[in-house]
Design a protein around this motif. Structure first.
Motif, PDB file in Angstrom:
ATOM      1  N   UNK A 178       7.799   3.111  11.383  1.00 56.00           N
ATOM      2  CA  UNK A 178       7.466   2.388  12.623  1.00 56.00           C
ATOM      3  C   UNK A 178       6.173   1.393  11.897  1.00 56.00           C
ATOM      4  N   UNK A 179       5.151   1.819  11.339  1.00 55.99           N
ATOM      5  CA  UNK A 179       4.213   0.858  11.261  1.00 55.99           C
ATOM      6  C   UNK A 179       4.383  -0.207  10.209  1.00 55.99           C
ATOM      7  N   UNK A 180       5.456   0.268   9.227  1.00 53.78           N
ATOM      8  CA  UNK A 180       5.939  -0.564   8.059  1.00 53.78           C
ATOM      9  C   UNK A 180       6.700  -1.708   8.699  1.00 53.78           C
ATOM     10  N   UNK A 181       7.836  -1.282   9.704  1.00 55.57           N
ATOM     11  CA  UNK A 181       8.569  -2.283  10.374  1.00 55.57           C
ATOM     12  C   UNK A 181       7.756  -3.111  11.299  1.00 55.57           C
ATOM     13  N   UNK A 182       6.628  -2.821  11.966  1.00 52.09           N
ATOM     14  CA  UNK A 182       5.786  -3.639  12.903  1.00 52.09           C
ATOM     15  C   UNK A 182       5.181  -4.420  11.901  1.00 52.09           C
ATOM     16  N   UNK A 183       4.585  -4.195  10.651  1.00 51.95           N
ATOM     17  CA  UNK A 183       3.822  -4.886   9.827  1.00 51.95           C
ATOM     18  C   UNK A 183       4.639  -5.767   9.186  1.00 51.95           C
ATOM     19  N   UNK A 184       5.773  -5.908   8.879  1.00 61.61           N
ATOM     20  CA  UNK A 184       6.561  -6.477   7.935  1.00 61.61           C
ATOM     21  C   UNK A 184       6.319  -8.041   8.137  1.00 61.61           C
ATOM     22  N   UNK A 185       6.405  -8.584   9.482  1.00 62.32           N
ATOM     23  CA  UNK A 185       6.437  -9.987   9.566  1.00 62.32           C
ATOM     24  C   UNK A 185       4.957 -10.405   9.123  1.00 62.32           C
TER      25      UNK A 185
END
Length: 580
Positions: free
Chosen positions: A333-340
């Motif tokens: 979830x953290x990677x998905x949120x930080x991706x942009x």
């Protein structure tokens, strides 16, 4: 008609080109009569409707002098650039002092060399993407043209050329000496750094053993020194090449561009890093929050794993895998949120790499995902637990660990077997520990005895063998079953419960139990043999009359029920067993 004089002695001047330049200068000079010659008017009127062409650049010694972006008097930018370059080359061949001046005209700024026409810049020639005005563009053109003229004079000066050759030779000799010194020092530094790393590895010992092999520090030192030497050699070669190229007028532009290449690259990288700092800060905050959340939920699962406290729905054997799954979910979830917010995430290269990784996971990760789901089913379906004795296919043993992808079991012979979870889920699993009372597992053995041996005697013999075996539990009691009535013999199965004390307990227990079965059968004169007949025997193979309770079995009391039950323990051999 007055016109600007051209320097005499210009070679290769065609009459038509000279006439066109005279007409053009006459039109720009603003003659006292105030009339434009008919030739200029005709030239200006005819191709006015022609579509504009691409921009064109004038270059002298590879140096950019001016860029034309619009037609002038019907001449498109490529034609203007060609005529301007020919005019400048002719002026340079004339060998004048090379004084560059500018004269402003209503149509634009005229650039003159030694009073002769070189080119004209119009307001349309200014780069629309830059805020420069016509005067700024003209000044840049004058500076570039003056530098090109100076380089032309330098190229015709043999003294300067010889001086440039001398400087180049000196720079080449210095570069060769420095390269030789770097190569010579590389060997000594490799040995020295290898010794330092070996000493550091000896000081940092883990569990009394060195962290690295004896040859590993020297190999790492050699690699580090070799990499540093190559970087230094490339830097020296780069500086040497830039210096030599800048010594000669014909290659000076290349040297200047090459010298600015690294600086521009570093400037671009530094600018991109500075612009990416706010997004990197946001991504770092997201990852720090994820790490804090993982650290916050870890004690809950640790207490549940130790059996101290925790959620009522979470068993202690599920606490560790559940903690790992929750941690993986938080980090995903953290990677998905930080991706942009990651630098380059919106670039085409980053998107292409994401698509490639997704395609690789889709094509090659099906078995991996299947293994993971099989592990989840085994874990939360309570199919297996650590410490249970199971049989999967041809493998049986005690479960040592149950992970997301594999399960490790230790066989009765002390062998450790790793089974993929998908294999366990696809095969029939026999659990010998799930139905036992307390800790332990089920032990069973089978024998086949002919029909002429009383079944009660066989039951008593098997129960007595179980009672003699150390490790067989007294409670629950052992039991004997007739599992099959075959054509030539009866199959008996002894089932009892055992408590494991060591990794080899089941193998040793089976050895002791089978040994006791053999001993007890031999003591009572009963053959463990499965007869097969090729013809009818002389007499019927039945139990002799009056002998249904051969030793060690005993006849039940007269008060017992006619329907006999199965005896349940070897210690009960003193009382007669009953039929099931």
């Amino acid at each position: 008609m007055a016109c600007l004089p051209r320097a005499g002695g210009v070679r290769g001047v065609r009459a038509g080109r000279f006439a066109l330049l005279l007409v053009l200068l006459a039109a720009l000079s603003g003659l006292a009569c105030g009339q434009v010659p008919a030739a200029v008017a005709a030239v200006a009127a005819t191709p006015a409707s022609a579509p504009p062409q691409d921009e064109a650049t004038v270059r002298i010694y590879s140096r950019k002098i001016a860029t034309f972006r619009a037609p002038f008097l019907g001449i498109q930018p490529p034609g203007r650039a060609s005529r301007a370059q020919e005019a400048i080359e002719d002026l340079l061949e004339a060998g004048g002092p090379g004084v560059v001046t500018v004269r402003k005209e209503p149509q634009g700024n005229v650039v003159l060399v030694d009073g002769a026409f070189a080119l004209i810049l119009t307001p349309e020639d200014v780069d629309p993407l830059r805020p420069d005005k016509l005067d700024a563009t003209t000044q840049a053109t004058v500076a570039a043209l003056s530098r090109a003229i100076n380089e032309t004079h330098e190229a015709r000066d043999q003294g300067r050329l010889l001086r440039a050759v001398g400087f180049s030779l000196i720079a080449t000799a210095l570069f060769a000496f420095l390269a030789w010194a770097v190569v010579r020092l590389r060997g000594a530094l490799s040995a020295r750094i290898g010794d330092l790393l070996a000493q550091a590895a000896q000081r940092a010992r883990g569990a009394g053993q060195p962290l690295w092999e004896a040859t590993r520090p020297h190999a790492i030192g050699q690699w580090l020194v070799r990499a540093a030497s190559w970087v230094l050699l490339v830097a020296l070669a780069y500086e040497w090449l830039v210096f030599v190229l800048q010594q000669f007028p014909a290659t000076r532009v290349w040297g200047e561009q090459l010298g600015l290449l690294v600086l521009r690259l570093l400037e671009q990288l530094g600018g991109n890093m500075l612009r990416a700092l706010p997004d990197l800060l946001v991504a770092a905050i997201i990852f720090l929050l994820a790490r804090a959340l993982v650290a916050a939920v870890r004690p809950i699962f640790d207490r549940a794993e130790k059996g101290q406290s925790g959620p009522t729905w979470l068993d202690h054997d599920l606490a560790a895998p559940t903690r790992r799954l929750v941690s993986v979910g938080i980090w995903i979830f953290a990677v998905v949120m930080a991706y942009p917010y990651l630098p380059g995430s919106q670039s085409e290269a980053f998107k292409g790499m994401s698509v490639l990784i997704g395609l690789m996971i889709t094509l090659g990760g099906s078995s991996l995902i299947g293994q993971a789901f099989s592990g989840v089913i085994l874990l939360y379906g309570r199919v297996l637990r650590v410490g249970e004795y199971i049989r999967v296919g041809g493998n049986e043993g005690t479960v040592l660990s149950l992970a997301l992808f594999t399960t490790r079991i230790r066989t009765g012979m002390g062998e450790e077997v790793t089974l993929p979870n998908s294999v366990i889920l696809a095969n029939v699993t026999v659990n010998y520990s799930r139905t036992v009372q307390g800790a332990g597992f089920i032990v069973d053995t089978s024998v086949t005895i002919g029909y002429d041996t009383p079944w009660r005697q066989v039951h008593a013999i098997l129960l007595e063998a179980a009672g003699r075996t150390e490790g067989i539990c007294a409670e629950p009691a052992a039991r004997v079953f007739q599992t099959a009535l075959s054509d030539f013999y009866v199959e008996y199965r002894l089932v009892c419960q055992a408590t494991p004390q060591r990794p080899l307990a089941r193998a040793e227990l089976m050895h002791l139990l089978n040994a006791n079965v053999l001993d007890v059968f031999n003591e009572h004169g009963v053959q463990i043999m499965s007869p097969h007949y090729f013809s009818d025997p002389a007499g019927a193979k039945v139990v002799p009359p009056g002998d249904p309770y051969a030793a060690p079995s005993r006849r039940p009391p007269a008060s017992s029920a006619s329907a006999e039950s199965v005896p349940t323990h070897a210690a009960a051999a003193a009382r007669p067993p009953t039929s099931p």
